[in-house]
Structures are given as C-alpha cells and as structure tokens.
Design a protein around this motif. Sequence first.
Motif, mmCIF file in Angstrom:
data_model
loop_
_atom_site.group_PDB
_atom_site.id
_atom_site.type_symbol
_atom_site.label_atom_id
_atom_site.label_comp_id
_atom_site.label_asym_id
_atom_site.label_seq_id
_atom_site.Cartn_x
_atom_site.Cartn_y
_atom_site.Cartn_z
ATOM 1 N N LEU A 113 -47.764 -74.932 -6.549
ATOM 2 C CA LEU A 113 -48.229 -73.566 -6.257
ATOM 3 C C LEU A 113 -49.433 -73.242 -7.132
ATOM 4 O O LEU A 113 -49.513 -73.727 -8.258
ATOM 5 N N PRO A 114 -50.410 -72.438 -6.660
ATOM 6 C CA PRO A 114 -50.328 -71.612 -5.461
ATOM 7 C C PRO A 114 -50.678 -72.320 -4.156
ATOM 8 O O PRO A 114 -50.819 -71.649 -3.131
ATOM 9 N N ALA A 115 -50.813 -73.648 -4.161
ATOM 10 C CA ALA A 115 -51.072 -74.343 -2.894
ATOM 11 C C ALA A 115 -49.802 -74.383 -2.047
ATOM 12 O O ALA A 115 -48.707 -74.569 -2.582
ATOM 13 N N PHE A 116 -49.964 -74.200 -0.755
ATOM 14 C CA PHE A 116 -48.919 -74.405 0.250
ATOM 15 C C PHE A 116 -47.628 -73.620 0.018
ATOM 16 O O PHE A 116 -46.541 -74.200 -0.063
ATOM 17 N N PRO A 117 -47.712 -72.301 -0.089
ATOM 18 C CA PRO A 117 -46.485 -71.492 -0.133
ATOM 19 C C PRO A 117 -45.832 -71.444 1.251
ATOM 20 O O PRO A 117 -46.424 -71.909 2.233
ATOM 21 N N GLY A 118 -44.634 -70.884 1.306
ATOM 22 C CA GLY A 118 -43.977 -70.650 2.599
ATOM 23 C C GLY A 118 -43.177 -71.841 3.070
ATOM 24 O O GLY A 118 -42.758 -72.682 2.283
ATOM 25 N N ASP A 120 -42.102 -75.327 5.071
ATOM 26 C CA ASP A 120 -42.612 -76.682 5.314
ATOM 27 C C ASP A 120 -43.810 -77.013 4.427
ATOM 28 O O ASP A 120 -44.849 -77.492 4.891
ATOM 29 N N ALA A 121 -43.661 -76.763 3.133
ATOM 30 C CA ALA A 121 -44.758 -77.016 2.195
ATOM 31 C C ALA A 121 -45.161 -78.492 2.172
ATOM 32 O O ALA A 121 -46.351 -78.807 2.029
ATOM 33 N N ILE A 122 -44.192 -79.373 2.325
ATOM 34 C CA ILE A 122 -44.518 -80.812 2.282
ATOM 35 C C ILE A 122 -45.351 -81.173 3.515
ATOM 36 O O ILE A 122 -46.395 -81.830 3.405
ATOM 37 N N GLY A 123 -44.924 -80.698 4.674
ATOM 38 C CA GLY A 123 -45.683 -80.917 5.911
ATOM 39 C C GLY A 123 -47.070 -80.308 5.828
ATOM 40 O O GLY A 123 -48.063 -80.921 6.245
ATOM 41 N N GLN A 124 -47.168 -79.110 5.267
ATOM 42 C CA GLN A 124 -48.478 -78.462 5.112
ATOM 43 C C GLN A 124 -49.402 -79.311 4.241
ATOM 44 O O GLN A 124 -50.580 -79.484 4.552
ATOM 45 N N ALA A 125 -48.863 -79.834 3.132
ATOM 46 C CA ALA A 125 -49.688 -80.621 2.200
ATOM 47 C C ALA A 125 -50.173 -81.907 2.864
ATOM 48 O O ALA A 125 -51.348 -82.286 2.733
ATOM 49 N N LEU A 126 -49.278 -82.574 3.616
ATOM 50 C CA LEU A 126 -49.673 -83.826 4.277
ATOM 51 C C LEU A 126 -50.693 -83.543 5.375
ATOM 52 O O LEU A 126 -51.663 -84.292 5.538
ATOM 53 N N ALA A 127 -50.489 -82.447 6.111
ATOM 54 C CA ALA A 127 -51.442 -82.096 7.171
ATOM 55 C C ALA A 127 -52.824 -81.819 6.585
ATOM 56 O O ALA A 127 -53.846 -82.125 7.195
ATOM 57 N N TYR A 128 -52.845 -81.243 5.384
ATOM 58 C CA TYR A 128 -54.131 -80.958 4.741
ATOM 59 C C TYR A 128 -54.824 -82.241 4.297
ATOM 60 O O TYR A 128 -56.039 -82.325 4.215
ATOM 61 N N GLY A 129 -53.992 -83.252 3.979
ATOM 62 C CA GLY A 129 -54.541 -84.539 3.547
ATOM 63 C C GLY A 129 -54.628 -84.704 2.043
ATOM 64 O O GLY A 129 -55.386 -85.538 1.545
ATOM 65 N N GLN A 131 -53.700 -85.947 -1.700
ATOM 66 C CA GLN A 131 -53.177 -87.228 -2.195
ATOM 67 C C GLN A 131 -52.121 -87.016 -3.263
ATOM 68 O O GLN A 131 -51.346 -87.922 -3.568
ATOM 69 N N VAL A 132 -52.152 -85.831 -3.863
ATOM 70 C CA VAL A 132 -51.160 -85.467 -4.876
ATOM 71 C C VAL A 132 -50.587 -84.103 -4.508
ATOM 72 O O VAL A 132 -51.338 -83.189 -4.192
ATOM 73 N N THR A 133 -49.269 -84.010 -4.508
ATOM 74 C CA THR A 133 -48.623 -82.713 -4.338
ATOM 75 C C THR A 133 -47.617 -82.574 -5.465
ATOM 76 O O THR A 133 -47.866 -83.108 -6.557
ATOM 77 N N GLY A 134 -46.499 -81.876 -5.270
ATOM 78 C CA GLY A 134 -45.572 -81.770 -6.381
ATOM 79 C C GLY A 134 -44.525 -80.704 -6.191
ATOM 80 O O GLY A 134 -44.204 -80.329 -5.056
ATOM 81 N N GLY A 143 -43.629 -61.430 -3.905
ATOM 82 C CA GLY A 143 -44.416 -62.239 -2.978
ATOM 83 C C GLY A 143 -43.661 -63.448 -2.460
ATOM 84 O O GLY A 143 -42.532 -63.726 -2.858
ATOM 85 N N MET A 144 -44.322 -64.171 -1.565
ATOM 86 C CA MET A 144 -43.734 -65.403 -1.013
ATOM 87 C C MET A 144 -44.151 -66.580 -1.898
ATOM 88 O O MET A 144 -45.312 -66.965 -1.921
ATOM 89 N N ASP A 145 -43.171 -67.137 -2.632
ATOM 90 C CA ASP A 145 -43.425 -68.268 -3.532
ATOM 91 C C ASP A 145 -44.513 -67.932 -4.566
ATOM 92 O O ASP A 145 -45.354 -68.772 -4.903
ATOM 93 N N THR A 146 -44.475 -66.704 -5.067
ATOM 94 C CA THR A 146 -45.370 -66.305 -6.160
ATOM 95 C C THR A 146 -44.514 -65.891 -7.361
ATOM 96 O O THR A 146 -43.293 -65.798 -7.248
ATOM 97 N N GLY A 147 -45.199 -65.625 -8.495
ATOM 98 C CA GLY A 147 -44.492 -65.236 -9.724
ATOM 99 C C GLY A 147 -44.768 -66.261 -10.805
ATOM 100 O O GLY A 147 -45.182 -67.385 -10.524
ATOM 101 N N PRO A 148 -44.532 -65.870 -12.076
ATOM 102 C CA PRO A 148 -44.885 -66.718 -13.215
ATOM 103 C C PRO A 148 -44.270 -68.123 -13.147
ATOM 104 O O PRO A 148 -43.076 -68.272 -12.894
#
Length: 190
Positions: A113-118, A120-129, A131-134, A143-148
């Motif tokens: 985060l903050p990449a790919f909230p909501g 199917d985050a894994i699918g979103q990351a792979l669709a974006y292309g 090479q590293v996620t987490g 918020g949706m997947d926000t906060g410290p």
Amino acid sequence: TIRFAIFASGNGSNAEALYQATKEGHLHGEVVGVFSDKEEAFVLERAAKWDVPTAQLSPKAFASKVDYEQAVLDQLRSWQVDFLVLAGYMRLIGPTLLNAFPNKIVNIHPSLLPAFPGKDAIGQALAYGVQVTGVTVHLVDAGMDTGPILAQRAVEVQATLEQTEACIHAVEHELYREALDQLWNEERMK
Ligand code: GAR
C-alpha cells in the motif's frame, strides 16, 4: 493478555495462522471470537474446530450499516474484545466500530500500500505488470485499505499467478503475527 476478535469473510488462512501462533506461544494474545459477515465463510468451520466462539451477521438483514455495526459491537462487548484483527474481511469499517475501537483495528492487505487497494490486489498488481509486490499490515481508518502502516514486506512476482499468491500468503501468515506481536508488546508497555 490481549483479547482479540478475528473478522473474516472467507477462507481464513490468516485467521488459522494467527490462532495457531497463539497456541504455540508465538503471539501473545487470545482469540476470543471469530466474526464473519458471510454465512458460508470457511473461517467459521475452522473456528468451530478450535473451539472458539463464532458470530455471523449479514449486513443485508439490517436496515442500515449503523444498525449492523451496533449488533456487531454488542457481540464484541460480550466477548470483551481489546483489538479487532481483520483477516480478509471484505467490508469497510464504519464509524460505529471505529469510534468504539480507536487505533485498535488492524488489517492485512496483499499489496505494498498505497498501491492496489481494494479487492483482488494480487490480480491488480499482475495486470499492471509490476515485478515486485508484497504485503502490508496497517491500522484501520475510514478509508479502503488506508491508515498508518505497521509493517510491510516485498514479494517478487513469480512465473504464475498461483505461485505469486502462494508466496504472498506465506508472507502474510508470518508478517501478521510479527506485526501484531510488536504492536501488543508496545501496548503492554503503555
Ligand atoms: C488475504 O490475502 C488478505 O490480505 C486479503 O484477503 C485475503 C484473505 O485470505 N485482504 C484484502 O484484500 C483486504 N482488502 P484468507 O481468508 O485465507 O486469510
């Protein structure tokens, strides 16, 4: 000891890892209840095996989100819960629960985060292309997947979706326990 409730909507592999960690003494807390918004959630079968109380409430059965969360809150009060641990609970937390548990709701999310909230985050990351996620563990706000952020760990994208998912879930099971144990150690020093 910290009394926590696990909130989950589905499979519950993170719930299982956390419960086992408490039993093995790697996480200093007690799972005092498992709550699900979904009747068919497999996590409820897991909790029955652990002999941990469960509760299931469907938001659709209530006139409003406030009414739904008030009913959830009544259940949490009866379990005397200190912390809410979201583990695949696929619903926004509203003001009723946020106000009742300020800075005491934790979530895990399968992206950096903050990449790919909501969803199917894994699918979103792979669709974006990427090479590293987490994986991210964070305190919950409105918020949706926000906060410290409490903890993050990177995971390299693998050859297949299935392999990437397996790596992410393995990291989740370890990182969630570590992040909660650290948070609750700090809580005990207060
Ligand atoms: C986990 O990957 C968790 O990070 C994700 O749901 C999955 C639940 O798996 N949560 C979110 O996407 C929150 N936005 P599990 O039921 O096997 O623990």
